[in-house]
Design a protein around this motif. Structure first.
Motif, PDB file in Angstrom:
ATOM      1  N   ALA A  12      23.182 -30.640  18.329  1.00 36.18           N
ATOM      2  CA  ALA A  12      24.278 -30.173  19.079  1.00 36.18           C
ATOM      3  C   ALA A  12      25.480 -30.788  18.461  1.00 36.18           C
ATOM      4  N   ALA A  13      25.715 -31.803  17.907  1.00 34.24           N
ATOM      5  CA  ALA A  13      26.716 -32.512  17.252  1.00 34.24           C
ATOM      6  C   ALA A  13      26.851 -31.692  15.911  1.00 34.24           C
ATOM      7  N   ILE A  14      25.839 -31.201  15.311  1.00 37.54           N
ATOM      8  CA  ILE A  14      26.373 -30.677  14.197  1.00 37.54           C
ATOM      9  C   ILE A  14      26.716 -29.137  14.226  1.00 37.54           C
ATOM     10  N   ILE A  15      26.307 -28.641  15.169  1.00 38.92           N
ATOM     11  CA  ILE A  15      26.471 -27.080  15.444  1.00 38.92           C
ATOM     12  C   ILE A  15      28.010 -27.227  15.957  1.00 38.92           C
ATOM     13  N   LEU A  16      28.433 -28.076  16.955  1.00 37.48           N
ATOM     14  CA  LEU A  16      29.918 -28.185  17.526  1.00 37.48           C
ATOM     15  C   LEU A  16      30.589 -28.567  16.152  1.00 37.48           C
ATOM     16  N   ALA A  17      30.131 -29.281  15.509  1.00 39.89           N
ATOM     17  CA  ALA A  17      31.185 -29.839  14.574  1.00 39.89           C
ATOM     18  C   ALA A  17      31.531 -28.776  13.575  1.00 39.89           C
TER      19      ALA A  17
END
Length: 289
Positions: A12-17
């Motif tokens: 999730a963090a990678i996608i939102l980043a």
């Protein structure tokens, strides 16, 4: 509530980043303040570092994990031949590649660069005569794609014979509507996704960027006072005029930057994932019927 696999938070963090939307609360839960990495294993440490690299948010003073501590842990698991594996003493292509592109953004640290040099040698040694790669004894598309991503993270383009050979091997899995997992197999969503990532890694390398790294989002100028005073009708009219002019000029060259490429890729992969879930659900209902 309860245990959440760290890699789900990191995903999730990678996608939102990729859209410049990862905040401190998420990256802390996924990486800096997550005490559950060991419950999932080595893979969680690799993707924790990747997520931290992509988010590019300073770690809190009381962080349980830092980019340095994660890198140190990953390097400590390096095998004698320079590779990495989830278990055992035989280097695995996919895990070695992931470790490489997790550590690559930290190559200014000498001890990290030393580790990367050894991992690169191992990845080169794992390449098959036909340029492809295998994992768990099976030659497949994803392993070739992972190798391309790792070499690209190290700065090697298609000019490098190892990259060119891995790319050509990966393209042998291409079908009319995607990439197959096995040489004689049908299209696979996972294989297609990772092949697209490999292709994007090569495209970003030409712009001096890495696939899994801090995103360079486009900078838009602040609106002027005159622009801010425009009515909605005027703005709409301007946009329509600009659209008409762009359509009339067939020779307009639109260049996407790395941040936009990643954002488009993220949206496409997310849509593919959603479609796959719908198909899976419908098939499940049919099977039960």
């Amino acid at each position: 509530e309860g245990f959440v696999r760290p890699t789900e938070l990191q995903r999730a963090a990678i996608i939102l980043a990729a859209a410049g939307r990862c905040d401190e609360q998420l990256i802390n839960a996924a990486v800096y303040m997550n005490e559950d990495l060991s419950r999932q294993g080595f893979n969680a440490y690799i993707w924790a570092l990747i997520a931290a690299n992509c988010a590019d948010i300073d770690e809190p003073a009381a962080a349980v994990n830092t980019r340095q501590s994660l890198a140190e842990y990953i390097v400590s698991k390096q095998l004698p031949d320079g590779g990495f594996a989830l278990r055992g003493t035989a280097a695995d292509t996919d895990i070695t590649a992931a470790a490489i592109y997790s550590l690559a953004p930290l190559d200014e640290w000498e001890w990290v660069q030393t580790s990367l040099d050894s991992a690169e040698q191992c990845l080169s040694a794992l390449q098959l005569e036909n340029g492809g790669y295998m994992t768990i004894g099976v030659e497949n598309c994803e392993s070739s794609a992972q190798a391309v991503m790792a070499f690209a993270a190290l700065g090697y383009s298609m000019d490098d014979p190892r990259v060119a050979a891995a790319y050509e091997a990966m393209e042998q899995y291409f079908r009319a509507d995607g990439y197959a997992h096995l040489p004689d197999g049908d299209v696979s969503g996972v294989a297609t996704g990772q092949a697209v990532q490999a292709l994007t890694s090569l495209a970003l390398l030409e712009k001096g960027e890495r696939f899994y790294d801090a995103v360079k989002l486009p900078e838009f100028p602040e609106p002027s006072d005159d622009a801010a005073s425009q009515t909605a009708e005027e703005v709409t009219s301007d946009m329509q005029n600009e659209s008409t002019e762009e359509q009339a000029n067939d020779k307009t060259d639109v260049a996407l930057n790395g941040g936009q490429i990643k954002l488009i890729l993220t949206v496409v992969l997310a849509a593919c994932g959603a479609a796959a879930m719908v198909v899976f659900f419908v098939r499940g209902r049919k099977n039960r019927s």
